[in-house]
Design an enzyme around this catalytic site. Structure first.
Site, PDB file in Angstrom:
ATOM      1  N   LYS A  53       0.839  -1.206   0.000  1.00 51.08           N
ATOM      2  CA  LYS A  53       0.000   0.000   0.000  1.00 51.08           C
ATOM      3  C   LYS A  53       0.873   1.256   0.000  1.00 51.08           C
ATOM      4  CE  LYS A  53      -3.858  -2.321   2.274  1.00 51.08           C
ATOM      5  NZ  LYS A  53      -4.506  -2.710   3.535  1.00 51.08           N
ATOM      6  N   GLN A  97      -4.098  -1.481   9.815  1.00 54.24           N
ATOM      7  CA  GLN A  97      -4.129  -2.809   9.206  1.00 54.24           C
ATOM      8  C   GLN A  97      -4.710  -3.832  10.197  1.00 54.24           C
ATOM      9  OE1 GLN A  97      -3.241  -3.582   5.912  1.00 54.24           O
ATOM     10  NE2 GLN A  97      -4.155  -5.557   6.429  1.00 54.24           N
ATOM     11  N   ASP A 120     -10.543   3.498   4.939  1.00 51.64           N
ATOM     12  CA  ASP A 120     -11.053   2.132   4.796  1.00 51.64           C
ATOM     13  C   ASP A 120     -12.582   2.109   4.794  1.00 51.64           C
ATOM     14  OD1 ASP A 120      -9.109   0.210   4.343  1.00 51.64           O
ATOM     15  OD2 ASP A 120      -8.456   0.188   6.435  1.00 51.64           O
TER      16      ASP A 120
END
Ligand code: NAP
Length: 314
Positions: A53, A97, A120
């Site tokens: 990412k 994460q 997210d």
């Protein structure tokens, strides 16, 4: 019949090229969108995701920061970090994460990320925005699925869509996006009765269960579009032989690489019965990171009240 391949890598590259233009425009008015990726612990898969990412962000000219914390980090320590990131102006997106270590409640952490920086799309405020069809930050994998369908000219309006899986990360948000795009949507889960029958009514079939090749030919209406979200790792010859009708090539891959990635849909059946399908690998996966970058750019604009690009909602 052989289904058309919906090439996720190609679509990702298209989106990245568009984003590069948008980032250039933002930079010309003094804005460099910034992403902070937070990783707690040493889970190798998570390390790989975060590295990828951050690397992708850098290649597009976004500012990015990788923050690595040890596995014994406490919840208050992580909350303190999130608070600092919420306050920093050069950070537009915060990604934590998952999974987090057991001493940390991920719902508490995700709820602490400022909704304006929640790239997210997991914060309850953004979930509410999505459900009520308001502009906000949409979870990356579901947003990527809509991009694949729209950019591949697969009609969604009026289509029967069946989503297999009801997770907060994939199943529920993709069902909501399909609904907002005027599909007639059915959501299935582990207690659904006669899953093959329900699935076989779908014009658009989304498989997001995390069950290797559970979806076989009898689930697929001939000509349907099949979106295979599943990512399952096969590690033994026995597993490979169980999944593939012709295991020759996958067995060679297993011998060379030590594992074979397979989706939730039996790949040979999917190719044969669908009208179009996303392969695994190379289908949905590449879109997830592209949409994370798109969300970071979107967050940078929204926070500054700048005009936003088209989101995954009609
Ligand atoms: P998850 O949280 O484990 O949810 C799985 C869902 O599937 C649950 O709703 C579960 O039902 C349902 N399910 C499980 N077994 C079933 C069965 N036999 N019949 C019907 N429904 C069943 O998984 P997730 O996070 O949504 O991820 C799903 C898959 O997508 C995984 O393979 C994951 O690796 C992959 N994924 C890929 C990407 C990507 O970028 N390509 C991104 C995210 C996830 P219940 O609710 O009843 O338990």
């Amino acid at each position: 019949m052989t289904g058309r391949i919906l090439d996720g890598n190609k679509i990702r590259d298209e989106i990245k090229a568009e984003l590069a233009d948008q980032i250039r425009d933002l930079k010309s008015v003094g804005v460099t969108p910034g992403l902070a990726a937070v990783l707690v612990g040493e889970n190798p898969a998570s390390q790989l995701y975060v590295r990828s990412k951050v690397k992708n962000c850098e290649s597009l000219g976004l500012y990015s920061e990788k923050i690595e914390l040890t596995a014994d980090t406490t919840q208050p320590q992580l909350l303190e970090l999130i608070d600092k990131l919420n306050r920093r102006d050069e950070i537009d997106g915060i990604l934590v994460q998952l999974p987090l270590p057991p001493q940390i409640d991920s719902k508490v952490i995700l709820g602490a990320v400022s909704p304006a920086k929640d790239v997210d799309g997991f914060h309850p405020v953004n979930v509410g925005q999505l459900v009520s069809g308001r502009p906000g930050l949409v979870p990356c994998t579901p947003a990527g699925i809509i991009e694949i369908l729209v950019r591949s000219q697969i009609p969604i309006k009026g289509a029967r869509a069946v989503v297999m899986g009801r997770s907060d990360i994939v199943g529920k948000p993709v069902a909501m996006l399909l609904l907002h795009n005027h599909a007639t949507v059915t959501i299935c889960h582990s207690r659904t009765r006669d899953l093959p029958l329900v699935a076989s009514e779908a014009d658009i079939l989304v498989a997001a269960m995390g069950k290797a090749a559970l979806v076989t030919g009898d689930f697929i209406k001939p000509g349907a579009t099949v979106i295979d979200v599943g990512q399952n790792v096969l590690k033994t010859e026995e597993e490979v032989r169980r999944v593939f009708h012709d295991p020759t090539l996958p067995l060679q891959h297993l011998a060379a690489k030590g594992s074979v990635l397979v989706g939730d849909v039996q790949p040979e059946d999917m190719k044969e019965k669908s009208g179009a399908y996303t392969p695994v690998p190379g289908g949905v996966g590449p879109l997830t990171i592209a949409m994370l970058m798109a969300n970071t750019v979107q967050a940078a604009r929204l926070r500054r009240g700048l005009r936003t690009a088209a989101a995954s909602q009609p």
